[in-house]
Scaffold this motif. Structure first.
Motif, PDB file in Angstrom:
ATOM      1  N   THR A 225       0.919  -1.323  -0.021  1.00 33.00           N
ATOM      2  CA  THR A 225      -0.131   0.274   0.041  1.00 33.00           C
ATOM      3  C   THR A 225       0.975   1.285  -0.026  1.00 33.00           C
ATOM      4  O   THR A 225       1.998   1.202   0.375  1.00 33.00           O
ATOM      5  N   ASN A 226       0.196   2.471  -0.061  1.00 29.76           N
ATOM      6  CA  ASN A 226       0.841   3.707  -0.018  1.00 29.76           C
ATOM      7  C   ASN A 226       1.490   3.944   1.418  1.00 29.76           C
ATOM      8  O   ASN A 226       2.158   4.950   1.435  1.00 29.76           O
ATOM      9  N   LYS A 227       0.829   3.260   2.388  1.00 30.58           N
ATOM     10  CA  LYS A 227       1.201   3.719   3.663  1.00 30.58           C
ATOM     11  C   LYS A 227       2.371   2.753   4.242  1.00 30.58           C
ATOM     12  O   LYS A 227       2.647   2.990   5.629  1.00 30.58           O
ATOM     13  N   GLY A 228       3.035   2.054   3.443  1.00 29.20           N
ATOM     14  CA  GLY A 228       4.164   1.364   3.907  1.00 29.20           C
ATOM     15  C   GLY A 228       3.858  -0.045   4.541  1.00 29.20           C
ATOM     16  O   GLY A 228       4.568  -0.716   5.173  1.00 29.20           O
ATOM     17  N   THR A 229       2.488  -0.487   4.360  1.00 30.80           N
ATOM     18  CA  THR A 229       1.984  -1.815   4.737  1.00 30.80           C
ATOM     19  C   THR A 229       1.562  -2.773   3.709  1.00 30.80           C
ATOM     20  O   THR A 229       2.081  -2.094   2.409  1.00 30.80           O
ATOM     21  N   TRP A 230       0.567  -3.569   4.048  1.00 28.08           N
ATOM     22  CA  TRP A 230       0.150  -4.267   2.839  1.00 28.08           C
ATOM     23  C   TRP A 230      -1.271  -4.663   3.103  1.00 28.08           C
ATOM     24  O   TRP A 230      -1.687  -4.703   4.135  1.00 28.08           O
ATOM     25  N   ASP A 231      -1.891  -5.130   2.164  1.00 30.36           N
ATOM     26  CA  ASP A 231      -3.345  -5.611   2.239  1.00 30.36           C
ATOM     27  C   ASP A 231      -3.411  -7.067   1.541  1.00 30.36           C
ATOM     28  O   ASP A 231      -2.496  -7.351   0.786  1.00 30.36           O
ATOM     29  N   ASP A 232      -4.092  -8.004   2.090  1.00 30.84           N
ATOM     30  CA  ASP A 232      -4.384  -9.362   1.612  1.00 30.84           C
ATOM     31  C   ASP A 232      -5.499  -9.524   1.020  1.00 30.84           C
ATOM     32  O   ASP A 232      -6.629  -9.026   1.432  1.00 30.84           O
ATOM     33  N   TYR A 233      -5.532 -10.362  -0.197  1.00 30.65           N
ATOM     34  CA  TYR A 233      -6.803 -10.654  -0.796  1.00 30.65           C
ATOM     35  C   TYR A 233      -6.685 -12.054  -0.664  1.00 30.65           C
ATOM     36  O   TYR A 233      -5.694 -12.784  -0.958  1.00 30.65           O
ATOM     37  N   TRP A 234      -8.060 -12.539  -0.870  1.00 33.40           N
ATOM     38  CA  TRP A 234      -8.199 -14.285  -0.558  1.00 33.40           C
ATOM     39  C   TRP A 234      -9.324 -14.690  -1.748  1.00 33.40           C
ATOM     40  O   TRP A 234     -10.162 -13.940  -2.067  1.00 33.40           O
ATOM     41  N   GLY A 235      -8.862 -15.811  -2.162  1.00 30.27           N
ATOM     42  CA  GLY A 235     -10.002 -16.704  -3.019  1.00 30.27           C
ATOM     43  C   GLY A 235     -11.032 -17.182  -2.340  1.00 30.27           C
ATOM     44  O   GLY A 235     -10.910 -17.046  -0.809  1.00 30.27           O
ATOM     45  N   GLN A 236     -11.538 -17.932  -2.984  1.00 27.99           N
ATOM     46  CA  GLN A 236     -13.029 -18.312  -2.264  1.00 27.99           C
ATOM     47  C   GLN A 236     -12.904 -19.834  -1.437  1.00 27.99           C
ATOM     48  O   GLN A 236     -13.393 -20.232  -0.611  1.00 27.99           O
ATOM     49  N   GLY A 237     -11.587 -20.271  -1.983  1.00 28.59           N
ATOM     50  CA  GLY A 237     -11.105 -21.557  -1.309  1.00 28.59           C
ATOM     51  C   GLY A 237     -11.614 -22.713  -1.997  1.00 28.59           C
ATOM     52  O   GLY A 237     -12.710 -22.810  -2.830  1.00 28.59           O
ATOM     53  N   THR A 238     -10.791 -23.704  -2.415  1.00 35.61           N
ATOM     54  CA  THR A 238     -11.101 -25.018  -2.977  1.00 35.61           C
ATOM     55  C   THR A 238     -10.762 -26.263  -2.230  1.00 35.61           C
ATOM     56  O   THR A 238      -9.633 -26.385  -1.648  1.00 35.61           O
ATOM     57  N   GLN A 239     -11.657 -27.130  -2.198  1.00 38.82           N
ATOM     58  CA  GLN A 239     -11.690 -28.292  -1.369  1.00 38.82           C
ATOM     59  C   GLN A 239     -10.766 -29.446  -1.926  1.00 38.82           C
ATOM     60  O   GLN A 239     -10.861 -29.790  -3.079  1.00 38.82           O
ATOM     61  N   VAL A 240      -9.650 -29.840  -1.118  1.00 34.14           N
ATOM     62  CA  VAL A 240      -8.792 -31.063  -1.317  1.00 34.14           C
ATOM     63  C   VAL A 240      -8.992 -31.980  -0.528  1.00 34.14           C
ATOM     64  O   VAL A 240      -8.929 -31.662   0.706  1.00 34.14           O
ATOM     65  N   THR A 241      -9.526 -33.207  -1.076  1.00 37.20           N
ATOM     66  CA  THR A 241      -9.679 -34.459  -0.105  1.00 37.20           C
ATOM     67  C   THR A 241      -8.899 -35.513  -0.507  1.00 37.20           C
ATOM     68  O   THR A 241      -8.781 -35.871  -1.860  1.00 37.20           O
ATOM     69  N   VAL A 242      -7.804 -36.048   0.352  1.00 34.07           N
ATOM     70  CA  VAL A 242      -7.155 -37.260   0.212  1.00 34.07           C
ATOM     71  C   VAL A 242      -7.652 -38.445   0.800  1.00 34.07           C
ATOM     72  O   VAL A 242      -7.554 -38.367   1.987  1.00 34.07           O
ATOM     73  N   SER A 243      -8.287 -39.344   0.073  1.00 32.36           N
ATOM     74  CA  SER A 243      -8.825 -40.475   0.739  1.00 32.36           C
ATOM     75  C   SER A 243      -8.988 -41.643  -0.207  1.00 32.36           C
ATOM     76  O   SER A 243      -9.119 -41.517  -1.186  1.00 32.36           O
ATOM     77  N   SER A 244      -8.788 -42.988   0.436  1.00 29.27           N
ATOM     78  CA  SER A 244      -9.011 -44.051  -0.499  1.00 29.27           C
ATOM     79  C   SER A 244     -10.555 -44.578  -0.630  1.00 29.27           C
ATOM     80  O   SER A 244     -10.901 -45.321  -0.959  1.00 29.27           O
TER      81      SER A 244
END
Length: 120
Positions: free
Chosen positions: A101-120
């Protein structure tokens, strides 16, 4: 406004592989880093891997040697190649973009999330 679009999640057997992708769009002028975080039920969100605009990478100890993060910095796109997946990798995976940012710090942006499932 910034939008993160993810793809690649799904169900896979132990030992299998998945490749996650995330593309950021919108007004992005000072991207500092992109990365992946994950959260499973009852746990806090945790770092998986990050990569800076200069290519410096950082991995969680549990993923080293199995996961590889890469990026197309010009397009603000990040990838996560996940090999030798384990049941404990099961989680919702979130794409992250950190912008200065212009203030010398930062902003975080996030995605909606995606499910990862590891299972037999």
């Amino acid at each position: 406004q910034v939008q993160l679009v993810e793809s690649g999640g799904g169900l896979v057997q132990p030992g299998g592989s998945l490749r996650l992708s995330c593309a950021a769009s919108g007004s992005i002028f000072r991207a500092r880093a992109m990365g992946w975080y994950r959260q499973s039920p009852g746990k806090q969100r945790e770092l998986v891997a990050t990569i800076t605009s200069g290519g410096l990478t950082n991995y969680a100890d549990s993923t080293k040697g199995r996961f590889t993060i890469s990026r197309d910095n010009a397009r603000n796109t990040v990838f996560l190649q996940m090999n030798s997946l384990k049941p404990e990798d099961t989680a919702v995976y979130y794409c992250n973009l950190r912008v200065l940012t212009n203030k010398g710090t930062w902003d975080d942006y996030w995605g909606q999330g995606t499910q990862v499932t590891v299972s037999s």
